[in-house]
Design an enzyme around this catalytic site. Structure first.
Site, PDB file in Angstrom:
ATOM      1  N   SER A 191      35.878   1.390  16.126  1.00 43.97           N
ATOM      2  CA  SER A 191      34.749   1.052  16.999  1.00 43.97           C
ATOM      3  C   SER A 191      33.978   2.316  17.362  1.00 43.97           C
ATOM      4  O   SER A 191      34.493   3.429  17.202  1.00 43.97           O
ATOM      5  CB  SER A 191      35.277   0.373  18.275  1.00 43.97           C
ATOM      6  OG  SER A 191      36.142   1.263  18.980  1.00 43.97           O
ATOM      7  N   HIS A 248      37.479   6.323  14.119  1.00 38.98           N
ATOM      8  CA  HIS A 248      37.645   5.202  15.043  1.00 38.98           C
ATOM      9  C   HIS A 248      36.961   3.984  14.438  1.00 38.98           C
ATOM     10  O   HIS A 248      35.837   4.087  13.916  1.00 38.98           O
ATOM     11  CB  HIS A 248      37.007   5.497  16.408  1.00 38.98           C
ATOM     12  CG  HIS A 248      37.722   6.575  17.166  1.00 38.98           C
ATOM     13  ND1 HIS A 248      38.907   6.353  17.825  1.00 38.98           N
ATOM     14  CD2 HIS A 248      37.429   7.874  17.326  1.00 38.98           C
ATOM     15  CE1 HIS A 248      39.313   7.489  18.383  1.00 38.98           C
ATOM     16  NE2 HIS A 248      38.431   8.424  18.092  1.00 38.98           N
ATOM     17  N   TYR A 250      37.696  -5.014  16.609  1.00 36.77           N
ATOM     18  CA  TYR A 250      38.361  -4.219  15.576  1.00 36.77           C
ATOM     19  C   TYR A 250      38.334  -4.848  14.178  1.00 36.77           C
ATOM     20  O   TYR A 250      38.831  -4.245  13.229  1.00 36.77           O
ATOM     21  CB  TYR A 250      39.816  -3.952  15.992  1.00 36.77           C
ATOM     22  CG  TYR A 250      39.931  -3.186  17.287  1.00 36.77           C
ATOM     23  CD1 TYR A 250      39.449  -1.871  17.368  1.00 36.77           C
ATOM     24  CD2 TYR A 250      40.495  -3.742  18.425  1.00 36.77           C
ATOM     25  CE1 TYR A 250      39.531  -1.158  18.552  1.00 36.77           C
ATOM     26  CE2 TYR A 250      40.589  -3.030  19.616  1.00 36.77           C
ATOM     27  CZ  TYR A 250      40.108  -1.747  19.672  1.00 36.77           C
ATOM     28  OH  TYR A 250      40.190  -1.024  20.834  1.00 36.77           O
TER      29      TYR A 250
HETATM   30  O1  CA2 Z   1      38.131   2.122  17.652  1.00 39.22           O
HETATM   31  C1  CA2 Z   1      39.226   2.632  17.419  1.00 39.22           C
HETATM   32  O2  CA2 Z   1      39.668   2.817  16.285  1.00 39.22           O
HETATM   33  C2  CA2 Z   1      40.128   3.036  18.585  1.00 39.22           C
HETATM   34  O3  CA2 Z   1      40.787   4.252  18.223  1.00 39.22           O
HETATM   35  C3  CA2 Z   1      41.140   1.917  18.763  1.00 39.22           C
HETATM   36  C4  CA2 Z   1      42.053   2.129  19.969  1.00 39.22           C
HETATM   37  C5  CA2 Z   1      41.254   2.421  21.228  1.00 39.22           C
HETATM   38  O4  CA2 Z   1      42.124   2.742  22.299  1.00 39.22           O
HETATM   39  C6  CA2 Z   1      40.277   3.559  21.027  1.00 39.22           C
HETATM   40  O5  CA2 Z   1      39.514   3.699  22.205  1.00 39.22           O
HETATM   41  C7  CA2 Z   1      39.339   3.274  19.865  1.00 39.22           C
HETATM   42  C8  CA2 Z   1      42.891   0.888  20.230  1.00 39.22           C
HETATM   43  C9  CA2 Z   1      43.764   0.491  19.096  1.00 39.22           C
HETATM   44  C10 CA2 Z   1      44.370  -0.820  19.494  1.00 39.22           C
HETATM   45  O6  CA2 Z   1      44.593  -1.548  18.335  1.00 39.22           O
HETATM   46  C11 CA2 Z   1      44.522  -2.901  18.445  1.00 39.22           C
HETATM   47  C12 CA2 Z   1      44.891  -3.573  17.340  1.00 39.22           C
HETATM   48  C13 CA2 Z   1      44.833  -4.941  17.346  1.00 39.22           C
HETATM   49  C14 CA2 Z   1      44.394  -5.602  18.418  1.00 39.22           C
HETATM   50  C15 CA2 Z   1      44.017  -4.915  19.530  1.00 39.22           C
HETATM   51  C16 CA2 Z   1      44.078  -3.547  19.553  1.00 39.22           C
END
Ligand code: CA2
Length: 156
Positions: free
Chosen positions: A111, A109, A32
């Protein structure tokens, strides 16, 4: 006395962020990135301003609250960007709320969800989105603002 302008001001772009994005920049930087959500907000404010636009930037870990935010955008936003995070893959309620909007909606998103685990390949939100930006990290929010600015310019 100052003359009243008959130029109407464009409503702000609402930028909604789903669960866990408040922790952005603190974990999994390889997926991220290192940018925090507060930094993303600052970048979005500047990018919108470069187009003469303003933003309202929000994050919630709660599905119902995100539904409330989406409903609010019906009357108080010119466009919406949404990173639904994990709820994109599960929430029919958020999709239903998005489908009631008559404004451009860009799903963002950080990613590329299609390069990741199969359970991330489906996004319910995509069905209600005007367009989708993914895999560009925090820059994706800025490109989505550019897209919305272009769409709004064309609809004036
Ligand atoms: O890629 C993206 O922006 C996502 O929406 C991020 C989500 C994930 O569940 C989607 O599949 C793709 C996860 C957000 C979690 O955010 C975090 C922030 C800091 C550290 C780890 C996760």
């Amino acid at each position: 006395m100052a003359k009243k302008s008959n130029q109407s001001k464009t409503l702000p772009i609402h930028i909604l962020n789903g669960p866990n994005l408040n922790l952005l920049g603190t974990r999994e930087p390889e997926v991220y990135g290192h940018t925090t959500l507060a930094q993303v907000e600052k970048m979005c404010v500047a990018q919108a301003a470069s187009h003469g636009l303003s933003i309202v930037f929000r994050q919630s870990n709660h599905e119902g609250e995100i539904v409330d935010f989406v409903q609010e955008a019906r009357t108080s936003a010119s466009a919406m960007l949404i990173n639904p995070a994990g709820y994109g893959h599960t929430s029919v309620a958020i999709l239903d709320a998005i489908q009631m909007l008559k404004i451009p909606v860009i799903e963002v998103h950080l990613s590329n969800i299609h390069r990741r685990e199969p359970f991330r390949h489906l996004s319910y939100v995509s069905k209600g989105a005007t367009g989708i930006v993914m895999g560009l990290g925090a820059q994706g929010y800025l490109r989505a603002i550019d897209a919305v600015a272009e769409i709004l310019k064309g609809s004036k």
